[in-house]
Design a protein around this motif. Structure first.
Motif, PDB file in Angstrom:
ATOM      1  N   MET A  89       0.964  -1.215  -0.061  1.00 36.36           N
ATOM      2  CA  MET A  89      -0.145   0.075  -0.028  1.00 36.36           C
ATOM      3  C   MET A  89       1.069   1.190  -0.160  1.00 36.36           C
ATOM      4  N   THR A  90       0.528   2.222  -0.744  1.00 36.37           N
ATOM      5  CA  THR A  90       1.092   3.334  -0.655  1.00 36.37           C
ATOM      6  C   THR A  90       0.636   4.265   0.403  1.00 36.37           C
ATOM      7  N   ASP A  91       1.380   5.472   0.646  1.00 29.43           N
ATOM      8  CA  ASP A  91       0.955   6.048   1.769  1.00 29.43           C
ATOM      9  C   ASP A  91      -0.606   6.744   1.303  1.00 29.43           C
ATOM     10  N   CYS A  92      -1.351   6.808   2.161  1.00 31.21           N
ATOM     11  CA  CYS A  92      -2.664   7.587   1.844  1.00 31.21           C
ATOM     12  C   CYS A  92      -3.210   8.297   3.341  1.00 31.21           C
ATOM     13  N   GLY A  93      -2.836   9.547   3.179  1.00 28.43           N
ATOM     14  CA  GLY A  93      -3.181  10.103   4.380  1.00 28.43           C
ATOM     15  C   GLY A  93      -4.323  10.986   4.049  1.00 28.43           C
ATOM     16  N   CYS A  94      -4.772  12.000   5.009  1.00 30.66           N
ATOM     17  CA  CYS A  94      -6.182  12.667   4.849  1.00 30.66           C
ATOM     18  C   CYS A  94      -5.667  13.584   3.855  1.00 30.66           C
ATOM     19  N   ASP A  95      -4.323  14.210   3.499  1.00 34.41           N
ATOM     20  CA  ASP A  95      -4.348  14.968   2.481  1.00 34.41           C
ATOM     21  C   ASP A  95      -4.644  14.371   1.047  1.00 34.41           C
ATOM     22  N   LYS A  96      -3.963  13.143   0.865  1.00 36.39           N
ATOM     23  CA  LYS A  96      -4.284  12.422  -0.424  1.00 36.39           C
ATOM     24  C   LYS A  96      -5.658  12.049  -0.538  1.00 36.39           C
ATOM     25  N   ALA A  97      -6.280  11.614   0.443  1.00 38.29           N
ATOM     26  CA  ALA A  97      -7.764  11.221   0.355  1.00 38.29           C
ATOM     27  C   ALA A  97      -8.646  12.311  -0.086  1.00 38.29           C
ATOM     28  N   LYS A  98      -8.560  13.404   0.523  1.00 37.79           N
ATOM     29  CA  LYS A  98      -9.312  14.603   0.370  1.00 37.79           C
ATOM     30  C   LYS A  98      -9.228  15.103  -1.059  1.00 37.79           C
ATOM     31  N   ALA A  99      -7.914  15.140  -1.557  1.00 42.31           N
ATOM     32  CA  ALA A  99      -7.294  15.805  -2.676  1.00 42.31           C
ATOM     33  C   ALA A  99      -7.977  14.870  -4.088  1.00 42.31           C
ATOM     34  N   GLU A 100      -8.141  13.582  -3.521  1.00 42.19           N
ATOM     35  CA  GLU A 100      -8.687  12.843  -4.675  1.00 42.19           C
ATOM     36  C   GLU A 100     -10.064  12.310  -4.669  1.00 42.19           C
ATOM     37  N   LEU A 101     -10.755  12.868  -3.629  1.00 36.52           N
ATOM     38  CA  LEU A 101     -12.206  12.442  -3.326  1.00 36.52           C
ATOM     39  C   LEU A 101     -13.068  12.483  -4.564  1.00 36.52           C
ATOM     40  N   GLU A 102     -13.097  13.603  -5.285  1.00 38.06           N
ATOM     41  CA  GLU A 102     -13.624  13.561  -6.149  1.00 38.06           C
ATOM     42  C   GLU A 102     -13.617  12.702  -7.485  1.00 38.06           C
ATOM     43  N   GLU A 103     -12.075  12.410  -7.816  1.00 37.95           N
ATOM     44  CA  GLU A 103     -12.067  11.507  -8.575  1.00 37.95           C
ATOM     45  C   GLU A 103     -12.402  10.118  -8.231  1.00 37.95           C
ATOM     46  N   TYR A 104     -12.384   9.828  -7.030  1.00 29.98           N
ATOM     47  CA  TYR A 104     -12.722   8.584  -6.256  1.00 29.98           C
ATOM     48  C   TYR A 104     -14.120   8.387  -6.589  1.00 29.98           C
ATOM     49  N   LEU A 105     -15.173   9.545  -6.408  1.00 32.09           N
ATOM     50  CA  LEU A 105     -16.578   9.307  -6.356  1.00 32.09           C
ATOM     51  C   LEU A 105     -16.838   9.158  -7.752  1.00 32.09           C
ATOM     52  N   HIS A 106     -16.083   9.701  -8.846  1.00 29.35           N
ATOM     53  CA  HIS A 106     -16.413   9.417 -10.209  1.00 29.35           C
ATOM     54  C   HIS A 106     -15.900   8.341 -10.835  1.00 29.35           C
ATOM     55  N   CYS A 128     -10.518   6.295   9.024  1.00 29.04           N
ATOM     56  CA  CYS A 128     -10.549   7.813   9.447  1.00 29.04           C
ATOM     57  C   CYS A 128     -11.892   8.376   9.388  1.00 29.04           C
ATOM     58  N   THR A 129     -12.639   8.730  10.438  1.00 29.68           N
ATOM     59  CA  THR A 129     -13.828   9.077  10.584  1.00 29.68           C
ATOM     60  C   THR A 129     -14.067  10.577   9.862  1.00 29.68           C
ATOM     61  N   ASP A 130     -13.000  11.588  10.031  1.00 30.43           N
ATOM     62  CA  ASP A 130     -13.062  12.518   9.278  1.00 30.43           C
ATOM     63  C   ASP A 130     -13.394  12.785   7.836  1.00 30.43           C
ATOM     64  N   CYS A 131     -12.496  11.711   7.071  1.00 30.57           N
ATOM     65  CA  CYS A 131     -12.441  11.708   5.597  1.00 30.57           C
ATOM     66  C   CYS A 131     -13.701  10.795   5.278  1.00 30.57           C
ATOM     67  N   SER A 132     -14.055   9.774   6.347  1.00 31.39           N
ATOM     68  CA  SER A 132     -15.336   9.174   5.965  1.00 31.39           C
ATOM     69  C   SER A 132     -16.442   9.968   5.869  1.00 31.39           C
ATOM     70  N   VAL A 157     -20.564  13.034   2.482  1.00 32.42           N
ATOM     71  CA  VAL A 157     -20.936  14.435   1.821  1.00 32.42           C
ATOM     72  C   VAL A 157     -21.053  14.452   0.595  1.00 32.42           C
ATOM     73  N   GLY A 158     -19.643  14.230   0.141  1.00 30.52           N
ATOM     74  CA  GLY A 158     -19.574  14.206  -1.431  1.00 30.52           C
ATOM     75  C   GLY A 158     -20.531  13.077  -2.060  1.00 30.52           C
ATOM     76  N   LEU A 159     -20.508  12.010  -1.688  1.00 25.17           N
ATOM     77  CA  LEU A 159     -21.538  10.971  -2.130  1.00 25.17           C
ATOM     78  C   LEU A 159     -22.951  11.298  -2.339  1.00 25.17           C
ATOM     79  N   THR A 160     -23.305  11.874  -1.192  1.00 30.87           N
ATOM     80  CA  THR A 160     -24.790  12.574  -1.191  1.00 30.87           C
ATOM     81  C   THR A 160     -24.978  13.440  -2.244  1.00 30.87           C
ATOM     82  N   LEU A 161     -23.881  14.809  -2.123  1.00 34.77           N
ATOM     83  CA  LEU A 161     -24.253  15.511  -3.205  1.00 34.77           C
ATOM     84  C   LEU A 161     -24.060  14.942  -4.654  1.00 34.77           C
ATOM     85  N   THR A 162     -23.290  14.042  -4.867  1.00 32.65           N
ATOM     86  CA  THR A 162     -23.129  13.480  -6.371  1.00 32.65           C
ATOM     87  C   THR A 162     -24.287  12.749  -6.589  1.00 32.65           C
TER      88      THR A 162
END
Length: 77
Positions: free
Chosen positions: A1-18, A36-40, A45-50
């Motif tokens: 697994m590569t390092d996936c912290g909050c910064d990466k998860a949040k930065a790629e959230l839109e691409e993840y959702l799509h 991670c409860t914060d990123c979850s 929120v992103g999933l609901t909006l999408t």
């Protein structure tokens, strides 16, 4: 697994959702979201909006309203 912290998860959230990420990035973000409860919460929120936008884009105007708008648009000002 590569390092996936909050910064990466949040930065790629839109691409993840799509579903625009590589399978490795998807796996990394899914692992992060599982712990991670914060990123979850942000993901939810992103999933609901999408989903709301997707549903709204499928709605159509009633035929009489559509016809009235098109007639108005074709009338010179």
């Amino acid at each position: 697994m590569t390092d996936c912290g909050c910064d990466k998860a949040k930065a790629e959230l839109e691409e993840y959702l799509h579903r625009e990420l590589s399978s490795q990035d998807v796996q990394d973000i899914e692992e992060h979201l599982a712990h991670c409860t914060d990123c979850s919460a942000e993901h939810l929120v992103g999933l609901t909006l999408t989903e709301k936008v997707r549903k709204a884009c499928q709605e159509t105007a009633p035929a009489h309203l559509r016809d009235a708008v098109l007639a108005r648009l074709s009338t010179p000002a």
